[in-house]
Design a protein around this motif. Structure first.
Motif, PDB file in Angstrom:
ATOM      1  N   ASP A  53       0.855  -1.186   0.000  1.00 59.62           N
ATOM      2  CA  ASP A  53       0.000   0.000   0.000  1.00 59.62           C
ATOM      3  C   ASP A  53       0.894   1.239   0.000  1.00 59.62           C
ATOM      4  N   PRO A  54       1.131   1.850  -1.164  1.00 63.07           N
ATOM      5  CA  PRO A  54       1.994   3.032  -1.245  1.00 63.07           C
ATOM      6  C   PRO A  54       1.495   4.214  -0.418  1.00 63.07           C
ATOM      7  N   GLY A  55       0.236   4.164  -0.006  1.00 67.09           N
ATOM      8  CA  GLY A  55      -0.310   5.250   0.800  1.00 67.09           C
ATOM      9  C   GLY A  55      -0.024   5.118   2.283  1.00 67.09           C
ATOM     10  N   THR A  56       0.647   4.044   2.694  1.00 62.73           N
ATOM     11  CA  THR A  56       1.003   3.875   4.110  1.00 62.73           C
ATOM     12  C   THR A  56       1.832   5.057   4.586  1.00 62.73           C
ATOM     13  N   VAL A  57       1.448   5.635   5.705  1.00 65.01           N
ATOM     14  CA  VAL A  57       2.195   6.769   6.272  1.00 65.01           C
ATOM     15  C   VAL A  57       3.405   6.232   7.025  1.00 65.01           C
ATOM     16  N   VAL A  58       4.573   6.735   6.687  1.00 65.13           N
ATOM     17  CA  VAL A  58       5.789   6.394   7.424  1.00 65.13           C
ATOM     18  C   VAL A  58       6.212   7.624   8.211  1.00 65.13           C
ATOM     19  N   MET A  59       6.179   7.503   9.512  1.00 69.87           N
ATOM     20  CA  MET A  59       6.548   8.603  10.402  1.00 69.87           C
ATOM     21  C   MET A  59       7.868   8.258  11.074  1.00 69.87           C
ATOM     22  N   SER A  60       8.881   9.099  10.873  1.00 67.39           N
ATOM     23  CA  SER A  60      10.164   8.878  11.545  1.00 67.39           C
ATOM     24  C   SER A  60      10.304   9.816  12.730  1.00 67.39           C
ATOM     25  N   VAL A  61      10.982   9.337  13.747  1.00 66.62           N
ATOM     26  CA  VAL A  61      11.258  10.143  14.931  1.00 66.62           C
ATOM     27  C   VAL A  61      12.768  10.245  15.086  1.00 66.62           C
ATOM     28  N   CYS A  62      13.257  11.479  15.206  1.00 66.33           N
ATOM     29  CA  CYS A  62      14.677  11.721  15.459  1.00 66.33           C
ATOM     30  C   CYS A  62      15.521  11.081  14.349  1.00 66.33           C
ATOM     31  N   VAL A  63      16.587  10.349  14.713  1.00 69.33           N
ATOM     32  CA  VAL A  63      17.487   9.814  13.686  1.00 69.33           C
ATOM     33  C   VAL A  63      16.917   8.578  12.998  1.00 69.33           C
ATOM     34  N   GLY A  64      15.705   8.175  13.345  1.00 67.52           N
ATOM     35  CA  GLY A  64      15.023   7.146  12.575  1.00 67.52           C
ATOM     36  C   GLY A  64      14.856   7.568  11.126  1.00 67.52           C
ATOM     37  N   ALA A  65      14.910   8.883  10.872  1.00 66.94           N
ATOM     38  CA  ALA A  65      14.794   9.381   9.499  1.00 66.94           C
ATOM     39  C   ALA A  65      15.931   8.871   8.628  1.00 66.94           C
ATOM     40  N   ALA A  66      17.103   8.640   9.210  1.00 66.87           N
ATOM     41  CA  ALA A  66      18.231   8.148   8.419  1.00 66.87           C
ATOM     42  C   ALA A  66      17.948   6.752   7.878  1.00 66.87           C
ATOM     43  N   ASP A  67      17.315   5.892   8.683  1.00 66.73           N
ATOM     44  CA  ASP A  67      16.949   4.556   8.211  1.00 66.73           C
ATOM     45  C   ASP A  67      15.902   4.635   7.108  1.00 66.73           C
ATOM     46  N   VAL A  68      14.958   5.546   7.280  1.00 68.35           N
ATOM     47  CA  VAL A  68      13.916   5.710   6.258  1.00 68.35           C
ATOM     48  C   VAL A  68      14.541   6.209   4.953  1.00 68.35           C
ATOM     49  N   ALA A  69      15.500   7.136   5.076  1.00 68.44           N
ATOM     50  CA  ALA A  69      16.183   7.642   3.885  1.00 68.44           C
ATOM     51  C   ALA A  69      17.011   6.547   3.223  1.00 68.44           C
ATOM     52  N   ASP A  70      17.720   5.766   4.029  1.00 66.69           N
ATOM     53  CA  ASP A  70      18.545   4.683   3.474  1.00 66.69           C
ATOM     54  C   ASP A  70      17.691   3.661   2.721  1.00 66.69           C
ATOM     55  N   ALA A  71      16.438   3.517   3.147  1.00 68.13           N
ATOM     56  CA  ALA A  71      15.536   2.578   2.476  1.00 68.13           C
ATOM     57  C   ALA A  71      14.960   3.148   1.192  1.00 68.13           C
ATOM     58  N   GLY A  72      15.323   4.393   0.859  1.00 71.77           N
ATOM     59  CA  GLY A  72      14.845   5.013  -0.376  1.00 71.77           C
ATOM     60  C   GLY A  72      13.473   5.636  -0.254  1.00 71.77           C
ATOM     61  N   ILE A  73      12.894   5.631   0.930  1.00 70.13           N
ATOM     62  CA  ILE A  73      11.524   6.108   1.105  1.00 70.13           C
ATOM     63  C   ILE A  73      11.449   7.634   1.055  1.00 70.13           C
ATOM     64  N   LEU A  74      12.578   8.301   1.330  1.00 71.86           N
ATOM     65  CA  LEU A  74      12.591   9.761   1.316  1.00 71.86           C
ATOM     66  C   LEU A  74      13.203  10.335   0.048  1.00 71.86           C
ATOM     67  N   ASP A  75      13.451   9.510  -0.955  1.00 70.53           N
ATOM     68  CA  ASP A  75      14.014  10.004  -2.209  1.00 70.53           C
ATOM     69  C   ASP A  75      13.098  11.066  -2.822  1.00 70.53           C
ATOM     70  N   GLY A  76      13.682  12.229  -3.115  1.00 67.45           N
ATOM     71  CA  GLY A  76      12.918  13.305  -3.736  1.00 67.45           C
ATOM     72  C   GLY A  76      11.990  14.029  -2.783  1.00 67.45           C
ATOM     73  N   ARG A  77      12.112  13.760  -1.489  1.00 61.11           N
ATOM     74  CA  ARG A  77      11.217  14.383  -0.509  1.00 61.11           C
ATOM     75  C   ARG A  77      11.990  15.285   0.450  1.00 61.11           C
ATOM     76  N   ARG A  78      11.235  16.127   1.148  1.00 62.95           N
ATOM     77  CA  ARG A  78      11.788  16.950   2.225  1.00 62.95           C
ATOM     78  C   ARG A  78      11.628  16.196   3.532  1.00 62.95           C
ATOM     79  N   ALA A  79      12.594  16.365   4.428  1.00 63.41           N
ATOM     80  CA  ALA A  79      12.531  15.667   5.713  1.00 63.41           C
ATOM     81  C   ALA A  79      13.412  16.386   6.721  1.00 63.41           C
ATOM     82  N   THR A  80      13.283  15.999   7.974  1.00 62.84           N
ATOM     83  CA  THR A  80      14.133  16.543   9.025  1.00 62.84           C
ATOM     84  C   THR A  80      14.508  15.425   9.977  1.00 62.84           C
ATOM     85  N   THR A  81      15.415  15.735  10.885  1.00 60.40           N
ATOM     86  CA  THR A  81      15.877  14.759  11.872  1.00 60.40           C
ATOM     87  C   THR A  81      16.534  15.521  13.016  1.00 60.40           C
TER      88      THR A  81
END
Length: 469
Positions: free
Chosen positions: A164-192
């Protein structure tokens, strides 16, 4: 150059060379002495989890909040080797209080997991179980700071998005780095976390990293800044899932301030400064780190639990903590999280302090039956303050204000003056500073051949003088 100027030049170069060599020697000594202490302090943040009987794991699932298939489901990931306690339990309590979602702590296996600081928690469902319950995957996945190998957890996140591509992925703190490494944040804005942003900006990959906000929302992804910013991100998720009317109540119940509907709350993005030296001093030179117990009592709030562990351990290294209960048996938190103590209070051995989280525990003086002779309870919470505020005050009083300010900064949580109005609070970790200064004096003295030992002895003896903090 005249012949008269050459001796002065040689003398100047000699002094510069001696100074550089002395400073390098001093730095080497500081690293050689402080590094083992720092490594030990970091290792103590994620000790091995306490074991659990199979029946306890079954009970953990039964104690979780009731599952309503008509509601959206939030799954908060737990890594087998450990997960940040504040990243995990603070959003959990927000979701649990909302009344509009199902929220569950999920892990690959039905085994105890260590939350950073020393609290063992039992997952409420496995990844396979949550997939079965939800017919393919949860609506929201929360990725906190995870410790050790988390490849299996992130593989599951990617599989959920494939389903389900519509699943919301919420990262907390440096969890964003894992989400980015998985390619989920490609082309997106994010913070950590602001500390992590420094490295990510050197190699940003395909993500646009943003600072000065507590969370960033980009399509189905929501990323929060450091640690307690996860509360704001969780509130935004609740709002997106139809719970906007509940946000004022939740904020009032947990005494949280600052969330703005539908927009990332502005926040300071600090950098490392000289005032942050307690970060290094605590890791390298707090050799007298106390052993404190944390008393678990039924019904304690999840944010209250997090505040009793994270501030004293990760990125401050102020104490080693052991979770205890009256009878050494598992305890259930306010919203159905099963936590396992290492022992009862006497079984924990000689404790320097007994910290008691929970406003209700403070009201009822819940520690009284458990106290052996000579041990006093420190009740951390009251119903009129956000749970981390009195803990930061306790750190100022017990250690010093500079360390308390660093703890708040590491949580990315704005505070005023910790323990304001107290004139008996040390301003700085003087003992650890004196230890570092002693090593510098000794190193420079050994290079110059001067008699530095008496001076070093004076500094070191001052560091261990009672009341010298």
């Amino acid at each position: 150059m005249s012949s008269a100027g050459r001796p002065r030049l040689r003398k100047g170069l000699s002094i510069a060379a001696w100074t550089a060599i002395s400073l390098l020697a001093a730095a080497g000594v500081l690293v050689a002495v402080g590094l083992p202490s720092a490594k030990n302090a970091v290792a103590q943040v994620y000790p091995h989890p306490v074991g659990a009987e199979p029946a306890e794991l079954t009970v953990a699932a039964q104690r979780a909040p009731d599952f309503d298939p008509a509601r959206s489901t939030v799954a908060i990931l737990l890594a087998a080797e450990g997960t940040n306690i504040a990243d995990t339990l603070a959003p959990y309590e927000v979701f649990a209080r909302s009344g509009v979602v199902n929220v569950l702590l999920v892990a690959e296996r039905a085994e105890p997991v260590m939350l950073g600081g020393g609290l063992t928690v039992l997952p409420q469902r496995t990844l396979a179980q949550i997939d079965e319950m939800t017919g393919g995957g949860p609506d929201v996945i929360v990725v906190s700071q995870m410790h050790g190998d988390r490849s299996g957890e992130m593989r599951w996140v990617r599989d959920s998005l494939t389903h389900d591509p519509g699943t919301v992925v919420m990262s907390v703190c440096v969890g964003a780095a894992d989400v980015a490494d998985a390619g989920i944040l490609d082309g997106r804005r994010a913070t950590t976390h602001w500390l992590k942003l420094v490295g990510l900006r050197r190699d940003p990959g395909d993500t646009e990293w943003v600072d000065s906000v507590r969370f960033v929302e980009d399509g189905p992804t929501i990323s929060s800044a450091g640690v307690l910013s996860g509360i704001d991100a969780a509130m935004r998720v609740v709002e997106r899932l139809g719970g906007s009317a509940e946000l004022p109540r939740i904020a009032d119940e947990i005494r949280w301030r600052g969330y703005g509907s539908g927009a990332g709350v502005e926040t300071e993005t600090p950098g490392l400064r000289p005032a942050d030296l307690p970060f290094a001093l605590g890791a390298a030179f707090r050799w007298d780190r106390p052993h404190n117990g944390v008393l678990l009592t039924p019904g304690v709030g999840e944010i209250e639990l997090a505040s009793a562990f994270r501030p004293y351990t990760e990125l401050s290294w102020l104490a080693t903590l052991t979770a205890v209960s009256h009878d050494g048996k598992p305890v259930t938190s306010r919203h159905g999280v099963t936590v396992i103590p290492a022992s009862d209070v006497p079984g924990a051995g000689g404790l320097d302090r007994l910290l008691v989280p929970g406003a209700e525990a403070a009201r009822t003086r819940a520690a009284a039956p458990a106290l052996p002779g000579g041990l006093e309870a420190t009740y951390l919470h009251s119903p009129d303050r956000f749970a981390f505020d009195p803990v930061i005050d306790d750190i100022a009083v017990t250690y010093d204000r500079a360390t308390a300010k660093w703890v708040a900064k590491s949580l990315q949580y704005p505070v005023g003056v910790p323990a304001a109005g107290r004139d008996d609070v040390a301003a700085w970790p003087w003992a650890q500073t004196a230890m570092a200064a002693t090593l510098v004096v000794a190193a420079i003295g050994s290079r110059s051949g001067s008699a530095s030992t008496p001076l070093a002895a004076v500094v070191m003896s001052s560091a261990w003088r009672p009341g010298f903090r």
